[in-house]
Design an enzyme around this catalytic site. Structure first.
Site, PDB file in Angstrom:
ATOM      1  N   GLY A  23       0.817  -1.206   0.000  1.00  0.00           N
ATOM      2  CA  GLY A  23       0.000   0.000   0.000  1.00  0.00           C
ATOM      3  C   GLY A  23       0.847   1.251   0.000  1.00  0.00           C
ATOM      4  CG  LEU A  24       2.286   3.383  -2.764  1.00  0.00           C
ATOM      5  CD1 LEU A  24       2.265   3.820  -4.216  1.00  0.00           C
ATOM      6  CD2 LEU A  24       3.670   3.642  -2.161  1.00  0.00           C
ATOM      7  CG  ASP A 184       2.058  -5.901  11.484  1.00  0.00           C
ATOM      8  OD1 ASP A 184       3.150  -6.148  12.042  1.00  0.00           O
ATOM      9  OD2 ASP A 184       1.977  -5.285  10.409  1.00  0.00           O
TER      10      ASP A 184
END
Ligand SMILES: Nc1ncnc2c1ncn2[C@@H]1O[C@H](COP(=O)(O)OP(=O)(O)OP(=O)(O)O)[C@@H](O)[C@H]1O
Length: 472
Positions: A23-24, A184
């Site tokens: 992802g950006l 995460d």
């Protein structure tokens, strides 16, 4: 900047703020309201079929590919992309079968199921273009990693450590109550607003599976529990930890708890205790697994804090302290370190604890017996609470005539005054950003990868850990 002045509907992109494995993330302004947003672009199919061992090169290639696609998208639409907004409820209600067809929607769906919590980033819109999906979220200027390492924001303020940590626990507890396991938890995925409130983000590895496969679910090695690393890759695929034969799959919930223990060390010591909780690959962890008191030799922990950490960082996941208990212990603990500003920390009043632990107003298990309320120096400690919160604390104090500090940890001789001084904690070991491979769970096999090499990696490698002396 490449997409400066490009628009997606009413959002004007101003800069790129994040780059992950798939992802950006861009900073954008809503031209109708001037409000700031973060927009994460994810590509369909980007998290499918990738196994765990990925290099930084691959991450780079992934994001370069996405950049290229976005280039074309903006070029074709003359810098103003108009895309439909997807009904959030329909995404939230997607099933596992839907995720098989649209894997990148799993992250969004799971995130939407918990984003109502005050300490979880809110998703405002999901926009679908022909080549990628845009997740429009609240924007936060800081992340916990930068605050801990660059700004050294926590080492002089134990109340702030408590506030931030309890907010993280509260967000995680809410996720677990809703059957979502983040998998995460790391400082880069915890954002902060200007008032030091925490917001959990990046549900890219999250799962609804109560058990996950050790060899598939690889998160950031620093925060990853041992049972997800030290597995036998042979036919049996059962984990062996300290002679224990564990289940084939690991408890997702207890894995998140381990990560919390490492975050606590980050907040209080600006250190990671080891690179990887793998006896075969990491000497510090090897010694810790034989004798947990090693933690006290490598970190300036108070006895009380060591005792708490050793209950969280249990090698056997089933023995790890429960989240509610961790929260209560943090609330009442009176020292984190054996010297310096964090060697004396006030316990929280019940009212403040409730506000931090249960911002949604649900019932709490706070035990009145454990509470102490001597927070008269709250303000002078650079109080991390708002005026409202401070008033609650202060009012309680007025009712309370016993202001004597009553330390749990009588063996701590608390050399630091804890007020105003910069403290004597050895903070020369940089906290490592997470740059190892990550992949997501589980039964649905949707691994994604992340090899973000942070600015701090070099610094960390140069400094390495004082713990390495143990291995000589
Ligand atoms: N809402 C937000 N506000 C501000 N910054 C954000 C926001 N969401 C993400 N970021 C920034 O972008 C970075 C990458 O975002 P995110 O972790 O969601 O992407 P990712 O592709 O899953 O990354 P990784 O592979 O590192 O896990 C974050 O670490 C954070 O610095």
């Amino acid at each position: 900047m490449r997409f400066n002045d490009c628009r997606i509907n009413n959002y004007l992109i101003t800069s790129q703020i994040g780059e992950g494995a798939y992802g950006l993330v861009y900073h954008a302004i809503d031209i109708r309201t001037d409000k700031e947003y973060a927009i994460k672009a994810v590509v369909e199919g980007s998290c499918v079929g990738r196994e765990t061992d990925n290099s930084g090169d691959e991450t780079y290639q992934n994001s370069a590919r996405l950049q290229k696609k976005l280039d074309k998208l903006f070029q074709d639409s003359k810098d103003i992309v108009r895309v439909p907004s997807i009904d959030l409820k329909s995404i939230e209600n997607m099933s596992e079968a839907n995720f098989k067809k649209l894997p990148h929607y799993k992250e969004i769906s799971l995130h939407l199921r918990v984003h109502r919590h005050k300490n979880i980033v809110t998703i405002h819109e999901v926009l679908q273009s022909a080549i990628c999906t845009f997740i429009v979220m609240d924007y936060y200027p800081n992340d916990l990693f930068t605050s801990i390492v660059d700004n050294r924001h926590f080492i002089t303020n134990g109340l702030l450590v408590k506030k931030v940590f309890l907010q993280i626990c509260s967000a995680l507890n809410y996720c677990h109550e809703h059957g979502i396991y983040h998998c995460d938890i790391k400082p880069e995925n915890l954002l902060l607003d200007a008032d030091d409130n925490v917001f959990l983000c990046d549900f890219g590895l999250s799962t609804t599976s109560t058990y996950i496969k050790p060899n598939v679910c690889i998160g950031s090695s620093y925060y990853m529990p041992p049972e997800r690393i030290s597995f036998d890759s042979g036919k049996g695929c059962s984990s062996k930890i300290r002679g224990l034969k564990l289940r084939k799959n690991c408890s997702s919930c207890n894995g998140d708890l381990w990560s919390l223990g490492i975050i606590l060390i980050n907040l209080t010591c600006i250190r990671n205790p080891w690179l990887k909780a793998d006896k075969g690959e990491d000497n510090t962890y090897y010694y810790f697994s034989k004798d947990p008191t090693v933690l006290k030799q490598i970190l300036p922990l108070s006895n009380a804090f060591y005792s708490l950490l050793s209950k969280i960082l249990q090698v056997d996941p089933k023995k790890r302290m429960h989240l509610q208990e961790i929260m209560k212990e943090i609330s009442s603990i009176t020292s984190f370190t054996n010297k310096g500003p964090l060697s004396k920390v006030p316990p929280l009043s019940k009212a403040v604890y409730e506000k931090l632990a249960n911002p949604m107003g649900t019932a709490s298990n706070f035990s009145p017996l454990r509470q102490r309320t001597y927070m008269e120096n709250c303000k002078s400690l650079s109080c991390p609470f708002s005026d409202d919160e401070y008033d609650v604390v202060h009012q309680k104090k007025d009712d309370d005539h016993d202001h004597d500090h009553d330390h749990d940890d009588s063996s701590d001789n608390g050399t630091g005054s804890g007020r105003g001084s910069l403290g004597t904690l050895e903070t020369d070991t940089g906290l490592q950003s997470s740059f190892t491979s990550t992949s997501c769970d589980s039964d649905t096999e949707c691994p994604k990868t992340s090899n973000k090499i942070s600015l701090f990696e070099k610094k960390f490698n140069e400094l390495h850990m004082t713990a390495s002396s143990l291995t000589n």
